[in-house]
Design an enzyme around this catalytic site. Structure first.
Site, PDB file in Angstrom:
ATOM      1  N   HIS A  92       0.843  -1.187   0.000  1.00  0.00           N
ATOM      2  CA  HIS A  92       0.000   0.000   0.000  1.00  0.00           C
ATOM      3  C   HIS A  92       0.885   1.246   0.000  1.00  0.00           C
ATOM      4  O   HIS A  92       2.094   1.162   0.230  1.00  0.00           O
ATOM      5  CB  HIS A  92      -0.961   0.016   1.203  1.00  0.00           C
ATOM      6  CG  HIS A  92      -0.300  -0.203   2.522  1.00  0.00           C
ATOM      7  ND1 HIS A  92      -0.527  -1.309   3.310  1.00  0.00           N
ATOM      8  CD2 HIS A  92       0.601   0.533   3.187  1.00  0.00           C
ATOM      9  CE1 HIS A  92       0.190  -1.228   4.403  1.00  0.00           C
ATOM     10  NE2 HIS A  92       0.898  -0.117   4.353  1.00  0.00           N
TER      11      HIS A  92
HETATM   12  C1  T46 Z   1       3.809  -0.490   6.716  1.00  0.00           C
HETATM   13  C2  T46 Z   1       4.206  -1.831   7.178  1.00  0.00           C
HETATM   14  C3  T46 Z   1       5.664  -1.942   7.465  1.00  0.00           C
HETATM   15  C4  T46 Z   1      -2.913  -0.581  14.005  1.00  0.00           C
HETATM   16  O1  T46 Z   1      -3.887  -0.759  14.776  1.00  0.00           O
HETATM   17  N1  T46 Z   1      -2.079   0.475  14.215  1.00  0.00           N
HETATM   18  C5  T46 Z   1      -0.995   0.713  13.415  1.00  0.00           C
HETATM   19  O2  T46 Z   1      -0.261   1.683  13.663  1.00  0.00           O
HETATM   20  C6  T46 Z   1      -0.759  -0.181  12.325  1.00  0.00           C
HETATM   21  C7  T46 Z   1       0.427   0.051  11.393  1.00  0.00           C
HETATM   22  C8  T46 Z   1      -1.606  -1.239  12.129  1.00  0.00           C
HETATM   23  N2  T46 Z   1      -2.655  -1.415  12.968  1.00  0.00           N
HETATM   24  C9  T46 Z   1      -3.521  -2.591  12.760  1.00  0.00           C
HETATM   25  C10 T46 Z   1      -4.332  -2.580  11.478  1.00  0.00           C
HETATM   26  C11 T46 Z   1      -4.463  -4.052  11.144  1.00  0.00           C
HETATM   27  O3  T46 Z   1      -5.553  -4.588  11.837  1.00  0.00           O
HETATM   28  O4  T46 Z   1      -2.698  -3.751  12.696  1.00  0.00           O
HETATM   29  C12 T46 Z   1      -3.191  -4.665  11.733  1.00  0.00           C
HETATM   30  C13 T46 Z   1      -2.139  -4.971  10.684  1.00  0.00           C
HETATM   31  O5  T46 Z   1      -1.868  -3.760   9.935  1.00  0.00           O
HETATM   32  P1  T46 Z   1      -1.487  -3.794   8.370  1.00  0.00           P
HETATM   33  O6  T46 Z   1      -2.325  -4.780   7.680  1.00  0.00           O
HETATM   34  O7  T46 Z   1      -1.531  -2.387   7.890  1.00  0.00           O
HETATM   35  O8  T46 Z   1       0.014  -4.353   8.444  1.00  0.00           O
HETATM   36  P2  T46 Z   1       1.134  -4.360   7.318  1.00  0.00           P
HETATM   37  O9  T46 Z   1       2.278  -5.097   7.884  1.00  0.00           O
HETATM   38  O10 T46 Z   1       0.607  -4.808   6.027  1.00  0.00           O
HETATM   39  O11 T46 Z   1       1.559  -2.828   7.154  1.00  0.00           O
HETATM   40  C14 T46 Z   1       2.079  -2.132   8.268  1.00  0.00           C
HETATM   41  C15 T46 Z   1       1.739  -0.664   8.093  1.00  0.00           C
HETATM   42  O12 T46 Z   1       0.325  -0.516   7.975  1.00  0.00           O
HETATM   43  C16 T46 Z   1       2.381  -0.102   6.854  1.00  0.00           C
HETATM   44  O13 T46 Z   1       2.232   1.284   6.812  1.00  0.00           O
HETATM   45  O14 T46 Z   1       4.576   0.206   6.089  1.00  0.00           O
HETATM   46  O15 T46 Z   1       3.483  -2.265   8.331  1.00  0.00           O
END
Ligand code: T46
Length: 137
Positions: free
Chosen positions: A52
């Site tokens: 993303h």
């Molecule tokens: C990125 C990579 C390295 C939260 O509640 N707070 C937060 O600050 C974040 C980042 C996520 N969340 C929750 C939202 C989802 O339910 O944690 C879960 C996993 O998040 P996400 O699917 O966005 O995880 P990644 O690893 O795909 O991405 C994250 C960051 O969103 C992104 O900006 O650069 O880690």
């Protein structure tokens, strides 16, 4: 695409075997106001995370332990960077597509961000991302 990477100073006392210390401070060695720190660990080497772009958030990625590969994409060009040192940071600016892959089993990926978490800041559709960065494909 220009990649901005940082080498953080390692503080240590000479001839001390007590380890190293790195200090991160907003507008000093981190180029923005720090609003959030999160970290990822225990990722399987086969998984891909991220995929993303952020509309407004900027973030610095640091592999404080182990290693992983970061794909950054500005809509014209893609670059892959292996981050594998706790004293190195990689900047992912807003409107840059990012994917995190090839995590080592011991990887702890720490992310310093200039925004609080908001689901509205995410662009998760690559075609929409390309549309927004207005690249002719
Ligand atoms: C990125 C990579 C390295 C939260 O509640 N707070 C937060 O600050 C974040 C980042 C996520 N969340 C929750 C939202 C989802 O339910 O944690 C879960 C996993 O998040 P996400 O699917 O966005 O995880 P990644 O690893 O795909 O991405 C994250 C960051 O969103 C992104 O900006 O650069 O880690």
């Amino acid at each position: 695409m220009y990649l901005e990477q940082f080498n953080f100073d390692i503080k240590y006392e000479e001839e001390c075997e007590c380890g190293n210390l790195i200090s991160l401070e907003e507008f000093k060695n981190i180029p923005f106001e720090i609003k959030r720190v999160y970290y990822i660990y225990g990722a399987d080497p086969s998984v891909s995370r991220g995929a993303h772009a952020h509309k407004e958030s900027n973030q610095v990625l640091i592999s404080v332990h182990g290693s992983c590969e970061i794909l950054l994409d500005d809509g014209k060009e893609q670059k892959r960077v292996v981050i594998d040192k706790p004293n190195k940071g990689l900047l992912q600016k807003s409107m840059i597509w990012g994917e995190m892959q090839h995590f080592s089993e011991d990887c702890v990926l720490m992310v310093i961000a200039d925004s609080f978490y908001s689901v509205d800041d995410y662009i998760r559709d690559y075609d929409q991302f390309l549309e927004l960065v207005k690249v002719d494909v």
